[in-house]
Write a protein that holds these residues in place. Structure first.
Motif, PDB file in Angstrom:
ATOM      1  N   LEU A  98       1.648   4.095  -1.709  1.00 13.90           N
ATOM      2  CA  LEU A  98       0.571   3.494  -0.922  1.00 13.90           C
ATOM      3  C   LEU A  98       0.318   2.048  -1.333  1.00 13.90           C
ATOM      4  N   GLY A  99       0.464   1.744  -2.630  1.00 14.29           N
ATOM      5  CA  GLY A  99       0.229   0.387  -3.090  1.00 14.29           C
ATOM      6  C   GLY A  99       1.221  -0.608  -2.515  1.00 14.29           C
ATOM      7  N   CYS A 100       2.505  -0.280  -2.581  1.00 11.51           N
ATOM      8  CA  CYS A 100       3.505  -1.239  -2.086  1.00 11.51           C
ATOM      9  C   CYS A 100       3.540  -1.281  -0.560  1.00 11.51           C
ATOM     10  N   THR A 101       3.235  -0.170   0.123  1.00 13.67           N
ATOM     11  CA  THR A 101       3.181  -0.239   1.586  1.00 13.67           C
ATOM     12  C   THR A 101       2.006  -1.088   2.056  1.00 13.67           C
ATOM     13  N   GLY A 102       0.887  -1.059   1.313  1.00 12.86           N
ATOM     14  CA  GLY A 102      -0.229  -1.927   1.654  1.00 12.86           C
ATOM     15  C   GLY A 102       0.144  -3.394   1.533  1.00 12.86           C
ATOM     16  N   THR A 103       0.876  -3.735   0.485  1.00 15.18           N
ATOM     17  CA  THR A 103       1.325  -5.113   0.304  1.00 15.18           C
ATOM     18  C   THR A 103       2.226  -5.556   1.445  1.00 15.18           C
ATOM     19  N   VAL A 104       3.153  -4.698   1.846  1.00 14.90           N
ATOM     20  CA  VAL A 104       4.072  -5.043   2.934  1.00 14.90           C
ATOM     21  C   VAL A 104       3.322  -5.187   4.253  1.00 14.90           C
ATOM     22  N   MET A 105       2.370  -4.292   4.524  1.00 16.93           N
ATOM     23  CA  MET A 105       1.606  -4.390   5.764  1.00 16.93           C
ATOM     24  C   MET A 105       0.831  -5.695   5.836  1.00 16.93           C
ATOM     25  N   GLN A 106       0.244  -6.117   4.719  1.00 12.87           N
ATOM     26  CA  GLN A 106      -0.500  -7.373   4.719  1.00 12.87           C
ATOM     27  C   GLN A 106       0.431  -8.562   4.920  1.00 12.87           C
ATOM     28  N   ALA A 107       1.667  -8.449   4.443  1.00 11.66           N
ATOM     29  CA  ALA A 107       2.630  -9.541   4.609  1.00 11.66           C
ATOM     30  C   ALA A 107       3.117  -9.647   6.050  1.00 11.66           C
ATOM     31  N   ILE A 108       3.448  -8.521   6.680  1.00 15.89           N
ATOM     32  CA  ILE A 108       4.045  -8.589   8.010  1.00 15.89           C
ATOM     33  C   ILE A 108       3.011  -8.786   9.112  1.00 15.89           C
ATOM     34  N   THR A 109       1.733  -8.492   8.812  1.00 16.80           N
ATOM     35  CA  THR A 109       0.687  -8.717   9.809  1.00 16.80           C
ATOM     36  C   THR A 109      -0.058 -10.026   9.577  1.00 16.80           C
ATOM     37  N   GLY A 110       0.095 -10.620   8.383  1.00 18.24           N
ATOM     38  CA  GLY A 110      -0.664 -11.818   8.064  1.00 18.24           C
ATOM     39  C   GLY A 110      -2.149 -11.561   7.976  1.00 18.24           C
ATOM     40  N   ASN A 111      -2.532 -10.316   7.703  1.00 15.38           N
ATOM     41  CA  ASN A 111      -3.941  -9.907   7.680  1.00 15.38           C
ATOM     42  C   ASN A 111      -4.248  -9.297   6.328  1.00 15.38           C
ATOM     43  N   ALA A 112      -5.159  -9.931   5.571  1.00 15.71           N
ATOM     44  CA  ALA A 112      -5.489  -9.446   4.234  1.00 15.71           C
ATOM     45  C   ALA A 112      -6.219  -8.119   4.261  1.00 15.71           C
ATOM     46  N   MET A 113      -6.737  -7.693   5.404  1.00 17.46           N
ATOM     47  CA  MET A 113      -7.450  -6.415   5.506  1.00 17.46           C
ATOM     48  C   MET A 113      -6.559  -5.312   6.059  1.00 17.46           C
ATOM     49  N   ALA A 114      -5.287  -5.581   6.230  1.00 21.23           N
ATOM     50  CA  ALA A 114      -4.367  -4.559   6.744  1.00 21.23           C
ATOM     51  C   ALA A 114      -3.988  -3.593   5.628  1.00 21.23           C
ATOM     52  N   SER A 115      -3.629  -2.395   6.017  1.00 22.03           N
ATOM     53  CA  SER A 115      -3.169  -1.366   5.087  1.00 22.03           C
ATOM     54  C   SER A 115      -2.262  -0.432   5.872  1.00 22.03           C
ATOM     55  N   PRO A 116      -1.594   0.522   5.212  1.00 20.18           N
ATOM     56  CA  PRO A 116      -0.746   1.452   5.970  1.00 20.18           C
ATOM     57  C   PRO A 116      -1.504   2.211   7.044  1.00 20.18           C
ATOM     58  N   PHE A 117      -2.815   2.333   6.886  1.00 17.17           N
ATOM     59  CA  PHE A 117      -3.594   3.117   7.828  1.00 17.17           C
ATOM     60  C   PHE A 117      -4.199   2.273   8.931  1.00 17.17           C
TER      61      PHE A 117
END
Length: 362
Positions: A98-117
């Motif tokens: 969950l930690g690394c997927t959250g990092t990737v989601m924030q990178a590909i969306t350009g949104n610091a509030m993004a997460s896998p969910f």
């Protein structure tokens, strides 16, 4: 005073870079040590008196005279090997995923509030589990496996819908986030409807799954989750530079520097979906880790994804492991689900990071 020569400036920059790299590696080592300490504490804390000295006396008999501790009984060894160690292992693997997927989601969306969910994956998984509880009709010994498979299937279906709809608009980060939010509310509404029509036997099973829990995880479950992590994490790491460019410069600048933005976003998004599905299918919804762990890691490590990814994984593991231990010990003999406790632990920390960043800017 003469200005510094180019060679001197280069040497100074090189020295700063080496010092910064050494500091990041030190943080990684400290995080590994903290994770090991948390794992040892989780193994020892509980109703059974499993102290570190007794563990050493059991596994290293020559040290018994020095330690003066009684070795574990057979029952206590079973508690350690069949209950506590699997719980620690599943917390470490789930938190890392969950930690690394959250990092990737924030990178590909350009949104610091993004997460896998953000893309609705959690509520899709909850809906899959609820459908099995309500309409599955499986024997008791197949119920759990059916819930896992249904949750995984619905998670992947949600990911396919998000990326399929987003691709119609060019697969931009804003479209990803907005589509995910819309589907998140849709699946949440359907899941609430399932809970509303469930009877008194079905409702507790549905609600308990949505809380997120590490209880009952087997070594087979851990092996499956670890396999997904071992396959997907190298995919993330191989595109660390692309994520650096996308996060720092935006899509247009990253494309000008040779990054195939759309392909990178699609590949990383599929990896996020698979890894998130493998975690939530076995543990239920542990939603806050994918948001707060990347922020903790970025606060200490900076924005270089070569170091940010492993540190986010370590932060996620520590957060889930500590939250599960607190929920298991603080309210003993009642065990609070980790999905609840992780919010109690993570929200104050997340607010502190936000306020500290604001104070730093001021």
């Amino acid at each position: 005073m003469r200005p510094p020569e180019p060679q001197e400036r280069t040497a100074a920059l090189s020295g700063r870079y080496l010092a910064l790299r050494a500091r990041k590696r030190l943080w990684l080592c400290l995080a590994v040590l903290l994770l090991l300490a948390a794992a040892l504490a989780a193994c020892c804390m509980g109703v059974a008196d499993l102290t570190p000295s007794r563990l050493l006396s059991t596994w290293l008999p020559p040290l018994r005279p020095l330690l003066g501790s009684v070795p574990l009984t057979e029952t206590e060894q079973n508690v350690l090997l069949m209950l506590r160690l699997p719980r620690v292992a599943i917390a470490v693997v789930a938190g890392a995923g969950l930690g690394c997927t959250g990092t990737v989601m924030q990178a590909i969306t350009g949104n610091a509030m993004a997460s896998p969910f953000t893309t609705g994956l959690s509520n899709a998984a909850a809906l899959g589990a609820a459908l099995v509880v309500l309409f599955g009709g499986f024997p008791v010994y197949l119920q759990e496996s059916a819930m896992v498979l249904a949750a995984f299937f619905m998670t992947m279906l949600c990911a396919a819908l998000v990326y399929g709809i987003s691709s119609l608009r060019g697969l931009g980060p804003e479209t990803l986030v907005l589509t995910g939010i819309a589907l998140n509310y849709l699946f949440s509404a359907v899941n609430s409807s399932m809970q509303y029509i469930a009877n008194e036997q079905q409702l507790p099973a549905i609600i308990h799954w949505t809380f997120g829990s590490l209880t009952g995880g087997s070594w087979r479950d851990i092996a499956i989750m670890a396999l997904f992590l071992a396959v997907v994490y190298p995919l993330f790491a191989s595109r660390a530079w692309a994520m650096n460019l996308m996060s720092a410069n935006g899509d247009e600048s990253a494309a000008a520097l040779g990054v195939h933005v759309r392909n990178t976003r699609l590949v990383l998004g599929v990896g996020v979906a698979f890894l998130t599905a493998s975690v939530v299918s076995f543990t239920g919804i542990i939603g806050f880790v994918g948001l707060v762990a990347p922020h903790i890691a970025r606060f200490l490590m900076g924005g270089d994804h070569r170091y940010l990814l492993p540190f986010s994984a370590l932060c996620g593991s520590i957060l889930v492991l500590v939250a599960d231990t607190v929920g298991r010990v603080a309210f003993s003999p009642t065990t609070l689900p980790v999905g609840i406790v992780v919010s109690y632990v993570g929200v104050p920390l997340f607010l502190y990071l936000i306020l500290r960043e604001r104070w730093g800017r001021a």
